[in-house]
Motif scaffolding. Structure first.
Motif, mmCIF file in Angstrom:
data_model
loop_
_atom_site.group_PDB
_atom_site.id
_atom_site.type_symbol
_atom_site.label_atom_id
_atom_site.label_comp_id
_atom_site.label_asym_id
_atom_site.label_seq_id
_atom_site.Cartn_x
_atom_site.Cartn_y
_atom_site.Cartn_z
ATOM 1 N N TYR A 15 0.878 -1.167 0.000
ATOM 2 C CA TYR A 15 0.000 0.000 0.000
ATOM 3 C C TYR A 15 0.914 1.215 0.000
ATOM 4 O O TYR A 15 1.698 1.408 0.920
ATOM 5 C CB TYR A 15 -0.893 -0.019 1.241
ATOM 6 C CG TYR A 15 -1.999 1.003 1.222
ATOM 7 C CD1 TYR A 15 -3.219 0.708 0.655
ATOM 8 C CD2 TYR A 15 -1.822 2.264 1.783
ATOM 9 C CE1 TYR A 15 -4.247 1.640 0.634
ATOM 10 C CE2 TYR A 15 -2.836 3.199 1.763
ATOM 11 C CZ TYR A 15 -4.042 2.879 1.190
ATOM 12 O OH TYR A 15 -5.063 3.799 1.171
ATOM 13 N N GLU A 16 0.810 2.031 -1.050
ATOM 14 C CA GLU A 16 1.736 3.144 -1.226
ATOM 15 C C GLU A 16 0.972 4.460 -1.213
ATOM 16 O O GLU A 16 -0.038 4.609 -1.915
ATOM 17 C CB GLU A 16 2.466 2.976 -2.562
ATOM 18 C CG GLU A 16 3.587 3.933 -2.777
ATOM 19 C CD GLU A 16 4.346 3.619 -4.055
ATOM 20 O OE1 GLU A 16 4.692 4.577 -4.752
ATOM 21 O OE2 GLU A 16 4.577 2.432 -4.336
ATOM 22 N N GLY A 17 1.433 5.412 -0.399
ATOM 23 C CA GLY A 17 0.771 6.701 -0.328
ATOM 24 C C GLY A 17 1.505 7.666 0.572
ATOM 25 O O GLY A 17 2.618 7.402 1.023
ATOM 26 N N THR A 18 0.857 8.787 0.862
ATOM 27 C CA THR A 18 1.435 9.840 1.682
ATOM 28 C C THR A 18 1.034 9.645 3.133
ATOM 29 O O THR A 18 -0.134 9.426 3.439
ATOM 30 C CB THR A 18 0.947 11.219 1.198
ATOM 31 O OG1 THR A 18 1.256 11.351 -0.179
ATOM 32 C CG2 THR A 18 1.622 12.329 1.960
ATOM 33 N N THR A 55 -1.594 6.989 9.454
ATOM 34 C CA THR A 55 -2.654 7.102 8.461
ATOM 35 C C THR A 55 -2.000 7.394 7.124
ATOM 36 O O THR A 55 -1.268 8.373 6.993
ATOM 37 C CB THR A 55 -3.643 8.222 8.824
ATOM 38 O OG1 THR A 55 -4.141 7.984 10.136
ATOM 39 C CG2 THR A 55 -4.795 8.264 7.838
ATOM 40 N N VAL A 56 -2.236 6.533 6.144
ATOM 41 C CA VAL A 56 -1.639 6.665 4.817
ATOM 42 C C VAL A 56 -2.760 6.954 3.828
ATOM 43 O O VAL A 56 -3.781 6.279 3.815
ATOM 44 C CB VAL A 56 -0.884 5.377 4.424
ATOM 45 C CG1 VAL A 56 -0.232 5.528 3.068
ATOM 46 C CG2 VAL A 56 0.163 5.024 5.469
ATOM 47 N N ARG A 57 -2.541 7.975 2.984
ATOM 48 C CA ARG A 57 -3.548 8.390 2.004
ATOM 49 C C ARG A 57 -2.994 8.244 0.604
ATOM 50 O O ARG A 57 -1.866 8.641 0.324
ATOM 51 C CB ARG A 57 -3.928 9.855 2.246
ATOM 52 C CG ARG A 57 -4.902 10.397 1.236
ATOM 53 C CD ARG A 57 -5.231 11.858 1.522
ATOM 54 N NE ARG A 57 -6.099 12.407 0.507
ATOM 55 C CZ ARG A 57 -7.414 12.284 0.476
ATOM 56 N NH1 ARG A 57 -8.019 11.614 1.421
ATOM 57 N NH2 ARG A 57 -8.129 12.813 -0.492
ATOM 58 N N LYS A 58 -3.799 7.654 -0.276
ATOM 59 C CA LYS A 58 -3.454 7.607 -1.689
ATOM 60 C C LYS A 58 -4.695 7.955 -2.502
ATOM 61 O O LYS A 58 -5.816 7.817 -2.029
ATOM 62 C CB LYS A 58 -2.889 6.250 -2.094
ATOM 63 C CG LYS A 58 -3.888 5.121 -2.158
ATOM 64 C CD LYS A 58 -3.200 3.874 -2.665
ATOM 65 C CE LYS A 58 -4.152 2.701 -2.708
ATOM 66 N NZ LYS A 58 -3.505 1.499 -3.201
ATOM 67 N N VAL A 59 -4.458 8.420 -3.710
ATOM 68 C CA VAL A 59 -5.559 8.756 -4.601
ATOM 69 C C VAL A 59 -5.621 7.683 -5.674
ATOM 70 O O VAL A 59 -4.650 7.438 -6.387
ATOM 71 C CB VAL A 59 -5.372 10.152 -5.230
ATOM 72 C CG1 VAL A 59 -6.504 10.454 -6.185
ATOM 73 C CG2 VAL A 59 -5.290 11.199 -4.142
ATOM 74 N N LEU A 60 -6.757 7.014 -5.761
ATOM 75 C CA LEU A 60 -6.941 5.906 -6.675
ATOM 76 C C LEU A 60 -8.104 6.239 -7.603
ATOM 77 O O LEU A 60 -9.241 6.377 -7.154
ATOM 78 C CB LEU A 60 -7.236 4.631 -5.872
ATOM 79 C CG LEU A 60 -7.164 3.316 -6.586
ATOM 80 C CD1 LEU A 60 -5.744 3.055 -7.065
ATOM 81 C CD2 LEU A 60 -7.591 2.203 -5.664
#
Length: 120
Positions: free
Chosen positions: A48-51, A65-70
């Motif tokens: 899981y890759e994100g900011t 907490t990791v956020r990504k845009v999909l």
């Protein structure tokens, strides 16, 4: 009867479950989290890759907490860092930020959600 320090006993017990091989992470980092997935009798690692937008608690209860845009939709996931389900944690990029929580990224889209990169 001896007077025991209850908090010291709890901390000593928790020390054996803390993971020590993770890199130092900060809010604003672009990270890749490897999560162990069990399907039937097989086990695999899904990334899981994100900011990283938030870090909460400390010690054994530390969560990120990791956020990504999909496909134009923001997806956030909360991970318990010291959980046995977390296989790996890799820092891909770091960003210059001035806040402890990056919740304002939820209302931004496209180029407005970019963070300025920090070079170490």
């Amino acid at each position: 009867m001896k007077n025991f320090n209850n908090q010291k006993i709890i901390n000593d017990f928790q020390q054996q479950y803390l993971k020590k091989d993770f890199p130092k992470i900060q809010v604003g980092d672009n990270i890749r989290v490897g999560v162990k997935i069990i399907e039937g009798n097989k086990e695999r690692v899904q990334f899981y890759e994100g900011t990283l937008i938030a870090i909460k608690n400390s010690s054994i209860n530390k969560t990120i907490t990791v956020r990504k845009v999909l496909q134009g939709i923001g997806v956030e996931r909360i991970f318990l860092i010291h959980s046995p389900k977390i296989a790996s944690l890799t820092v891909l990029k770091s960003a210059k930020i001035r806040r402890a929580k990056l919740y304002y990224l939820r209302s931004r889209k496209g180029k407005a959600s970019r963070l300025k990169q920090r070079f170490n």
